[in-house]
Design a protein around this motif. Structure first.
Motif, mmCIF file in Angstrom:
data_model
loop_
_atom_site.group_PDB
_atom_site.id
_atom_site.type_symbol
_atom_site.label_atom_id
_atom_site.label_comp_id
_atom_site.label_asym_id
_atom_site.label_seq_id
_atom_site.Cartn_x
_atom_site.Cartn_y
_atom_site.Cartn_z
ATOM 1 N N UNK A 293 0.822 -1.214 0.000
ATOM 2 C CA UNK A 293 0.000 0.000 0.000
ATOM 3 C C UNK A 293 0.855 1.263 0.000
ATOM 4 N N UNK A 294 1.950 1.234 0.757
ATOM 5 C CA UNK A 294 2.851 2.392 0.783
ATOM 6 C C UNK A 294 3.532 2.589 -0.572
ATOM 7 N N UNK A 295 3.902 1.487 -1.230
ATOM 8 C CA UNK A 295 4.516 1.580 -2.563
ATOM 9 C C UNK A 295 3.523 2.169 -3.552
ATOM 10 N N UNK A 296 2.287 1.728 -3.474
ATOM 11 C CA UNK A 296 1.253 2.252 -4.366
ATOM 12 C C UNK A 296 1.060 3.747 -4.145
ATOM 13 N N UNK A 297 1.006 4.168 -2.899
ATOM 14 C CA UNK A 297 0.885 5.592 -2.598
ATOM 15 C C UNK A 297 2.065 6.394 -3.109
ATOM 16 N N UNK A 298 3.271 5.851 -2.943
ATOM 17 C CA UNK A 298 4.470 6.539 -3.430
ATOM 18 C C UNK A 298 4.436 6.664 -4.949
ATOM 19 N N UNK A 299 3.969 5.621 -5.623
ATOM 20 C CA UNK A 299 3.868 5.680 -7.083
ATOM 21 C C UNK A 299 2.874 6.761 -7.506
ATOM 22 N N UNK A 300 1.759 6.829 -6.822
ATOM 23 C CA UNK A 300 0.740 7.821 -7.160
ATOM 24 C C UNK A 300 1.234 9.244 -6.915
ATOM 25 N N UNK A 301 2.121 9.416 -5.924
ATOM 26 C CA UNK A 301 2.688 10.735 -5.632
ATOM 27 C C UNK A 301 3.911 11.050 -6.485
ATOM 28 N N UNK B 183 11.952 7.263 -4.751
ATOM 29 C CA UNK B 183 12.774 6.627 -3.717
ATOM 30 C C UNK B 183 11.916 5.852 -2.718
ATOM 31 N N UNK B 184 10.759 6.384 -2.354
ATOM 32 C CA UNK B 184 9.868 5.667 -1.430
ATOM 33 C C UNK B 184 9.256 4.445 -2.109
ATOM 34 N N UNK B 185 8.929 4.557 -3.388
ATOM 35 C CA UNK B 185 8.403 3.412 -4.140
ATOM 36 C C UNK B 185 9.416 2.278 -4.107
ATOM 37 N N UNK B 186 10.659 2.589 -4.423
ATOM 38 C CA UNK B 186 11.718 1.580 -4.448
ATOM 39 C C UNK B 186 11.897 0.959 -3.065
ATOM 40 N N UNK B 187 11.895 1.783 -2.047
ATOM 41 C CA UNK B 187 12.087 1.288 -0.672
ATOM 42 C C UNK B 187 10.967 0.333 -0.261
ATOM 43 N N UNK B 188 9.730 0.713 -0.523
ATOM 44 C CA UNK B 188 8.596 -0.113 -0.095
ATOM 45 C C UNK B 188 8.452 -1.379 -0.939
ATOM 46 N N UNK B 189 8.718 -1.291 -2.229
ATOM 47 C CA UNK B 189 8.677 -2.506 -3.045
ATOM 48 C C UNK B 189 9.799 -3.449 -2.617
ATOM 49 N N UNK B 190 10.972 -2.904 -2.330
ATOM 50 C CA UNK B 190 12.070 -3.740 -1.834
ATOM 51 C C UNK B 190 11.709 -4.440 -0.540
ATOM 52 N N UNK B 191 11.043 -3.733 0.346
ATOM 53 C CA UNK B 191 10.625 -4.331 1.619
ATOM 54 C C UNK B 191 9.593 -5.428 1.379
ATOM 55 N N UNK B 192 8.643 -5.177 0.484
ATOM 56 C CA UNK B 192 7.628 -6.185 0.172
ATOM 57 C C UNK B 192 8.270 -7.439 -0.416
ATOM 58 N N UNK B 193 9.224 -7.260 -1.313
ATOM 59 C CA UNK B 193 9.910 -8.404 -1.920
ATOM 60 C C UNK B 193 10.683 -9.186 -0.860
ATOM 61 N N UNK B 194 11.338 -8.495 0.048
ATOM 62 C CA UNK B 194 12.066 -9.186 1.124
ATOM 63 C C UNK B 194 11.105 -9.975 2.007
ATOM 64 N N UNK B 195 9.951 -9.414 2.322
ATOM 65 C CA UNK B 195 8.977 -10.140 3.145
ATOM 66 C C UNK B 195 8.521 -11.397 2.412
ATOM 67 N N UNK B 196 8.258 -11.272 1.120
ATOM 68 C CA UNK B 196 7.847 -12.441 0.342
ATOM 69 C C UNK B 196 8.932 -13.513 0.318
ATOM 70 N N UNK B 197 10.167 -13.116 0.011
ATOM 71 C CA UNK B 197 11.245 -14.089 -0.177
ATOM 72 C C UNK B 197 11.841 -14.589 1.126
ATOM 73 N N UNK B 198 12.178 -13.663 2.019
ATOM 74 C CA UNK B 198 12.896 -14.034 3.233
ATOM 75 C C UNK B 198 11.965 -14.375 4.389
ATOM 76 N N UNK B 199 10.702 -14.016 4.251
ATOM 77 C CA UNK B 199 9.730 -14.296 5.301
ATOM 78 C C UNK B 199 8.788 -15.413 4.900
ATOM 79 N N UNK B 200 7.814 -15.078 4.074
ATOM 80 C CA UNK B 200 6.745 -16.022 3.751
ATOM 81 C C UNK B 200 7.234 -17.249 2.986
ATOM 82 N N UNK B 201 8.061 -17.051 1.981
ATOM 83 C CA UNK B 201 8.567 -18.180 1.203
ATOM 84 C C UNK B 201 9.508 -19.047 2.043
ATOM 85 N N UNK B 202 10.311 -18.407 2.856
ATOM 86 C CA UNK B 202 11.301 -19.133 3.652
ATOM 87 C C UNK B 202 10.668 -20.034 4.715
ATOM 88 N N UNK B 203 9.471 -19.695 5.195
ATOM 89 C CA UNK B 203 8.875 -20.490 6.267
ATOM 90 C C UNK B 203 7.963 -21.606 5.766
#
Length: 137
Positions: free
Chosen positions: A43-51, A55-75
């Protein structure tokens, strides 16, 4: 007045609070926290894109990707989870790819697609973990 020292103190306080929540959480609660963080990042990435805040878009998408790969996929336990775990792994990989493309192409429609997919799984997880235990269990 808000000083840099106050900002550091508040950051440390937040980190301790988050760590306390993690330390006391069940495995199911930890997964819910990952989903909550993923949805918030998308949601934060989407908001950053709309604004137009790249830099915020990149940061939030990077965080989302890390959660997917290092969190949800890893468990995922592919041995015990069988076909469901395989399907979730494929979904997480697909979402990672779509977010990466959305970042490169600045495509909010791709972010919306991932938000919808992840939202459905997150809602299902919440409903499953909040359901009362069956009688006699």
């Amino acid at each position: 007045m808000f000083s840099p020292a106050n900002a550091r103190a508040m950051s440390a306080y937040r980190q301790v609070g988050v760590q306390s929540m993690v330390d006391g959480a069940s495995p199911q609660q930890l997964i819910k926290m990952l989903f909550d963080g993923l949805v918030a990042s998308i949601n934060a990435a989407r908001g950053a894109m709309e604004r137009g805040d790249v830099s915020e878009k990149v940061r939030h998408i990077g965080k989302a990707v890390r959660i997917l790969q290092e969190g949800l996929l890893a468990v995922l336990d592919k041995e015990k989870g069988g076909e469901l775990a395989d399907n979730l792994a494929a979904l997480y990989d697909y979402c990672t790819t779509r977010l990466t493309l959305a970042n490169a192409r600045n495509d909010v429609a791709m972010v919306n697609e991932v938000a919808q997919l992840v939202g459905t799984v997150a809602q299902g997880w919440t409903e499953m973990t909040n359901a009362p235990a069956p009688a006699g269990a």
